[in-house]
Design a protein around this motif. Sequence first.
Motif, short mmCIF file in Angstrom:
data_model
loop_
_atom_site.label_atom_id
_atom_site.label_comp_id
_atom_site.label_asym_id
_atom_site.label_seq_id
_atom_site.Cartn_x
_atom_site.Cartn_y
_atom_site.Cartn_z
N LEU A 51 32.66 30.60 36.25
CA LEU A 51 33.99 31.81 36.40
C LEU A 51 34.90 32.32 37.00
O LEU A 51 36.01 32.40 37.45
N VAL A 52 33.95 32.00 38.20
CA VAL A 52 34.44 32.15 39.49
C VAL A 52 36.18 31.22 39.98
O VAL A 52 36.49 31.78 40.86
N ASP A 53 35.66 30.39 39.35
CA ASP A 53 36.47 29.04 39.58
C ASP A 53 37.49 28.92 38.81
O ASP A 53 38.72 29.17 39.48
N ARG A 108 44.23 46.47 38.29
CA ARG A 108 44.64 45.63 37.83
C ARG A 108 45.10 43.87 38.18
O ARG A 108 44.61 42.99 37.38
N GLU A 109 45.68 43.79 39.06
CA GLU A 109 45.88 42.77 39.66
C GLU A 109 45.29 42.10 39.84
O GLU A 109 44.99 41.93 41.68
N VAL A 110 44.51 40.73 39.81
CA VAL A 110 43.03 40.31 40.23
C VAL A 110 44.32 38.86 40.86
O VAL A 110 44.26 37.74 39.88
N PRO A 111 43.66 38.55 42.50
CA PRO A 111 44.54 37.61 42.84
C PRO A 111 43.60 36.17 42.41
O PRO A 111 42.63 36.31 42.27
N SER A 112 44.35 35.63 41.96
CA SER A 112 44.44 34.07 41.10
C SER A 112 43.57 33.09 42.37
O SER A 112 44.09 32.99 43.13
N PRO A 113 41.97 32.48 42.22
CA PRO A 113 41.51 31.51 42.86
C PRO A 113 42.40 29.88 42.52
O PRO A 113 42.10 29.43 43.68
N LEU A 114 43.31 29.96 41.91
CA LEU A 114 43.74 28.77 41.64
C LEU A 114 44.84 28.80 42.57
O LEU A 114 45.95 27.54 42.17
N ILE A 115 45.08 29.72 43.38
CA ILE A 115 47.16 29.58 44.34
C ILE A 115 46.38 28.55 44.55
O ILE A 115 45.69 28.67 45.22
N GLY A 116 47.47 27.18 44.90
CA GLY A 116 46.91 26.23 45.85
C GLY A 116 46.32 25.15 45.48
O GLY A 116 45.76 24.53 46.32
N LYS A 117 45.93 25.43 44.21
CA LYS A 117 44.92 24.39 43.08
C LYS A 117 45.12 23.63 42.58
O LYS A 117 46.73 24.52 42.34
N ALA A 118 44.85 22.63 42.06
CA ALA A 118 45.58 21.63 41.16
C ALA A 118 45.54 22.93 39.79
O ALA A 118 44.29 23.04 39.11
#
Lengths: 149, 176
Positions: A82-84, B28-38
């Motif tokens: 979930l954290v990912d 409500r805007e939760v920064p995504s950990p996916l930025i900069g990732k594949a």
Amino acid sequence: MTALARALAVIAFALAGCALAQVVTEDPLDARLKRLETDLRCLVCQNQTLADSDAPLAADLRREIRELAVAGRTDDDIRAFLVDRYGDFVLYRPPLKPKTWLLWLGPFALLLLGAIVWWSVLRRRRAQSTDAVAPSAEAEARARALLEE
Amino acid sequence: MKMRWLLPLGIFVVLLVFLAMGLTRDPREVPSPLIGKAAPAFELAQLHAPDKKLGTADMRGKVWLLNVWASWCESCRTEHPLLLQLAKANIVPIVGLDYKDKPEEGKAWLAQRGDPYRMSVVDLDGRVGIDWGVYGVPETFVIDKNGVIRYKQIGPVTVDALQQTILPLVRELQRS
């Protein structure tokens, strides 16, 4: 009176029955998931846990979590999953890392600051009270004279 | 004596500044950990041709946008005209991800309002949405030539977001 006692007995039996039923039907997997989900945040209604939320996304995530658990993944694996995807925000217990030092240690720092202020104020007060001059012999004699009158 | 008042006042001002900063941010805007990732790979059935598939692999080498939408989503209607304009300008391909929608309703919605998407795929059970960290439609991702997510717009695409953030980023990524 006997009617009341009888009614109370019926209620007591019913409650005991409910409690017993719950103990019997609670599946260990359900219990584990429930425990895990109460520590995770639903991103749609942000002040609810994944366990409590009725949002469709919460239902999807519960399904996903159940599948991961059935596939033998540990609680830590599921949290990492979930954290990912959603970031630390899904955790109700944020991890301790440089970014969260202020969050975790801030209250203790404030407590320490308060203790220091308190201690210094106390010390100043005590210094003031010992500085107070003892009454002179003349004033003491007059006070005694007044009391004996 | 003056210090006695200055210290609490100073603390109060600092608190005030933090609280004021908090007011300007959208919780409500939760920064995504996916930025900069594949970008998480997917291969999904196309909305208009269910027997054909489209996946992230097909978009390699291109800068593209992934717009997550649904026919049941109210605020998707507000961003839709903007997406149509963007599609007409032919700057960057937009792939539509019809999220947890009935394909029939999704198709009808596009037929009625216009279709800005180069391709549309269907995420019936929302699994791809979860992989991409989607928690509120609409959401729009900018993906670079190497398949890395560079930006995520949470909520409807606005004129400001498009002109100030998304388009400059797309141009920069297309040059590199």
